[in-house]
Design an enzyme around this catalytic site. Structure first.
Site, mmCIF file in Angstrom:
data_model
loop_
_atom_site.group_PDB
_atom_site.id
_atom_site.type_symbol
_atom_site.label_atom_id
_atom_site.label_comp_id
_atom_site.label_asym_id
_atom_site.label_seq_id
_atom_site.Cartn_x
_atom_site.Cartn_y
_atom_site.Cartn_z
ATOM 1 C CE1 TYR A 90 -3.621 2.621 0.917
ATOM 2 C CE2 TYR A 90 -1.942 3.438 2.423
ATOM 3 C CZ TYR A 90 -3.139 3.612 1.752
ATOM 4 O OH TYR A 90 -3.832 4.777 1.912
ATOM 5 C CG ASP A 91 3.356 2.167 3.372
ATOM 6 O OD1 ASP A 91 2.205 2.629 3.528
ATOM 7 O OD2 ASP A 91 4.061 1.727 4.299
ATOM 8 C CG LEU A 100 -33.728 9.504 17.126
ATOM 9 C CD1 LEU A 100 -32.658 8.449 17.362
ATOM 10 C CD2 LEU A 100 -34.772 8.969 16.150
ATOM 11 C CE LYS A 147 -29.998 8.046 20.585
ATOM 12 N NZ LYS A 147 -28.826 8.839 20.943
ATOM 13 C CD GLU A 201 -24.050 9.837 16.273
ATOM 14 O OE1 GLU A 201 -24.843 10.228 15.380
ATOM 15 O OE2 GLU A 201 -24.112 10.222 17.445
#
Ligand code: IVH
Length: 699
Positions: free
Chosen positions: A44-45, A91, A124, A185
């Site tokens: 990847y590098d 909510l 949540k 989130e």
């Protein structure tokens, strides 16, 4: 600039850059979104480096959605405001099964046609709500929820979050909507939160109260390079305005998002009725502690979007969704006593013993008070009513005192001056928060003391490994390092997996270790902050007048002749110690408090009595690591952090907490934080722990 030219024409470079971007983005997605990398970090590098190289050579080809462009925006003066095109609602809350049944009844009553009513249940997530806008598949704006209508523009910061794609993945022409506003989130894993706080504790910066605060604080940074250094992640759970695409159900939407690279929690579940949703709620509550991040409940949503629309919203909450909260993890209780625990490094931790209390389903009767400063800051007293909390697998802690409940009979608490385990002195060095036991033979840290004493760079007792040391302590064959010198073969043979030959070898190397040098002996004592390098300096300074006849340190105290060559060091005053180059007030204090303990002096005297003798000094060539700077990240398997620091310092190097251009090496352990990405970006030399050891050996 690398200065190396590719020899490519601009067209050819553009083609290669395009391909590299696709590849790097693809592997980013596998790694950060799917958590399932296909190639090694090194491969990847290489891809990334090639892309950076070409982009540096052809800066006109750089685009904002290139995977190299996540960091580097200049700091802002303030956040711009962003109006959400569709308000971000909140909510309505309910607790437990009963609230869910009421919700179900309400929904059924309001819907003209409740046939085929299904729910989607989701965790949540306890993080920070955000909205991202993708125009033609490219991330254009990212904002916080704010008051629901208007949020803050944190685009630059969100661009640094690796699980947020800068460009959506396309499955072919026409699969990417012209406009997609997606909501989710931003969270921080509990492990990363603890790591971040630990770093902040070391740097004496204020701690974050919980992972959510850490995520929020990290996201609200005017300098996006700070956000980039924080381990943030994202999960998406809904949409705002969308053009060029429509869905029939929430479930359909949730299966679409991952296809374009937007991460959805793997824990979402389609439920045929509210009872299934209730089972889900109970399952999640059981799973809660095992999750890598905090959830504070579950969210139940009507699956069919037409039904959602029919239900509508009242007072800023949709009638089609419900947050079902878990029991709180904060509670109030009374402190019955404060006791002291001594850790493996000798640090004293005050612990509150409390009236047992239920924190999110777990009964808790002890909570950490961290240290004396925290006790003083919160003014915690025995008998106080306090708020305690437990977050994830973090140990319960006392958050604050309910002062209105004070009766006047509460008692203040101070850490003891003597170690509760060994009775030897406790010292809090200038500039440190922890109070520590300085007893050389304290049972709480004996294992570490002996390991250090026997280690290669100290007394170099070969064959005396951790397992052997543990057994020696367990079987009460040694209670201090001095006892090593009276060990007998018959005693060693009592240990598990100990043969004649090994026992003889260990005894031989114990015998050999008696012939040592002054720097090694000083280092072996394990005086806090006295590493190998300082030991050498101290030996040079205090080892000269080996005749033991007075000297500047001889201020009339009762000298202990049996301390031999250590006598001058042992009785040196603050001033003389500080005359030694590199010894500051803190180190001097540490040395003085160590030798001020009669118990320690006795052990050293026993070492000499057992035949430990000092050969002439052992001057060492200046190490190749002198002046080099190291950063450690991730969990080190082979060294304690502190030990790694000592090694580096003993070779004249330095340990930095933050990755920057001034750092030479990043040593990467298991499960590293985002520091390693930053280190890569800056092109630092990255070492595994093994490579670090090799470097040190060559050093
Ligand atoms: S749906 C109208 N789903 O909880 C629908 N919200 O008080 C609103 N949250 O600000 C959001 N996990 O940030 C939804 N699976 C989830 C969620 C979730 C966490 C947060 C969200 C919102 C707050 C609602």
């Amino acid at each position: 600039m690398t200065g190396r030219r590719s020899g490519l024409s601009k067209d050819a470079a553009a083609r290669e850059i395009e391909k590299l971007r696709r590849d790097v983005s693809y592997h980013d997605h596998r790694y950060y979104v799917l958590d399932d990398p296909e190639i090694s970090d090194a491969e990847y590098d290489r891809l990334r480096e090639r892309l950076v190289e070409l982009e540096e050579e052809f800066p006109e080809l750089v685009t904002p959605s290139s995977p190299t462009q996540r960091v580097g925006a200049p700091p802002l003066e303030a956040f711009r405001e962003v109006r959400h095109s569709i308000p971000m609602l909140s909510l309505s809350n309910a607790f437990g099964e009963e609230g869910m049944l009421e919700f179900d009844a309400r929904v059924k009553k309001l819907l003209v046609d409740a046939d085929g009513l299904q729910y989607v249940a989701e965790p949540k997530l306890d993080g920070v709500a955000i909205e991202l806008v993708y125009e033609k598949g490219r991330l254009s704006v990212g904002s916080t929820r704010g008051d629901g209508t208007t949020g803050e523009d944190v685009t630059q910061n969100l661009r640094t979050v690796r699980s947020i794609p800068l460009k959506l993945i396309s499955e072919g022409k026409g699969t990417i909507p012209g406009l997609l506003e997606v909501r989710g989130e931003v969270i921080m894993r509990t492990s990363q939160f603890k790591r971040l706080n630990e770093e902040r504790r070391q740097q004496e910066e204020p701690l974050f109260a919980n992972p959510r605060n850490a995520a929020a604080g990290s996201l609200r940074q005017l300098d996006s390079s700070v956000t980039a250094s924080r381990p943030l992640e994202v999960y998406f759970h809904g949409i705002g305005r969308v053009e060029g695409l429509s869905f029939r159900t929430h479930q359909e939407l949730l299966s679409f998002l991952p296809r374009v690279g937007l991460r959805v929690s793997p824990l979402v579940k389609l439920c045929e009725d509210i009872h299934e949703a209730a089972v889900y709620y109970n399952d999640m509550m059981k799973m809660r502690d095992a999750l890598e991040y905090e959830i504070d409940g579950v969210v139940i949503k009507v699956n069919e979007l037409a039904q959602q629309e029919a239900l509508g919203a009242i007072s800023r909450s949709p009638r089609w969704a419900l947050a079902v909260k878990f029991p709180g993890r904060q509670a109030t209780t009374e402190i019955l006593d404060i006791v002291v625990q001594v850790g493996r490094t000798g640090a004293l931790t005050p612990v509150a013993v409390m009236e047992p209390v239920n924190l999110g389903g777990v009964t808790v009767s002890r909570a950490t008070l961290h240290n004396q400063d925290e006790i003083d800051r919160k003014d915690v007293r025995i008998g106080d009513t306090v708020v305690v909390q437990r977050a994830g697998d973090v140990i319960p802690e006392v958050v604050s005192v309910v002062t209105s409940k004070r009766s006047g009979s509460e008692r203040k608490f101070s850490l003891p001056e003597k170690c509760p385990v060994c009775g030897v002195g406790v010292v809090r060095l200038e500039g440190e928060v922890a109070s520590r036991c300085v007893g050389m033979a304290c049972a709480a840290k004996l294992r570490q003391s002996i390991r250090h004493f026997a280690s290669k760079r100290a007394m170099d007792i070969e064959g005396l490994g951790g397992k052997t040391i543990e057994q020696l302590i367990e079987k009460e064959l040694v209670a201090s390092v001095a006892d090593l010198y009276s060990l007998e073969k018959s005693e060693l043979l009592k240990l598990e997996r100990m043969g004649e030959k090994l026992a003889e070898n260990i005894l031989a190397s114990i015998e050999r270790s008696k012939n040592t040098t002054l720097p090694r002996l000083i280092f072996a004592l394990g005086i806090r902050h006295v590493g190998e390098h300082l030991s050498r300096l101290l030996a040079e300074h205090f080892g000269r007048a080996l005749d033991g006849s007075g000297g500047p340190a001889d201020r009339g105290e009762q000298r202990t002749p049996s301390l031999g060559v250590l006598g001058r060091l042992a009785f040196a005053g603050q001033e003389e110690l500080e005359q030694v180059g590199e010894v500051g007030p803190q180190v001097a204090q540490s040395i003085r408090s160590f030798f001020a303990q009669k118990e320690n002096v006795d052990i050293i005297a026993r070492l000499f009595a057992a035949g430990v003798t000092i050969a002439a000094g052992e001057p060492r060539a200046e190490s190749g690591l002198a002046g080099k700077s190291f950063v450690f990240t991730g969990i080190l398997e082979r060294h304690a952090r502190e030990e790694a620091r000592r090694i580096v310092e003993s070779l004249g190097g330095r340990v930095a907490h933050q990755v920057s251009r001034k750092v030479d090496f990043a040593v990467v352990g298991r499960d590293p934080g985002s520091k390693v990405d930053r280190a890569r970006e800056l092109g630092l030399r990255i070492l595994t722990e093994q490579e670090f050891e090799e470097l040190v050996r060559e050093g």
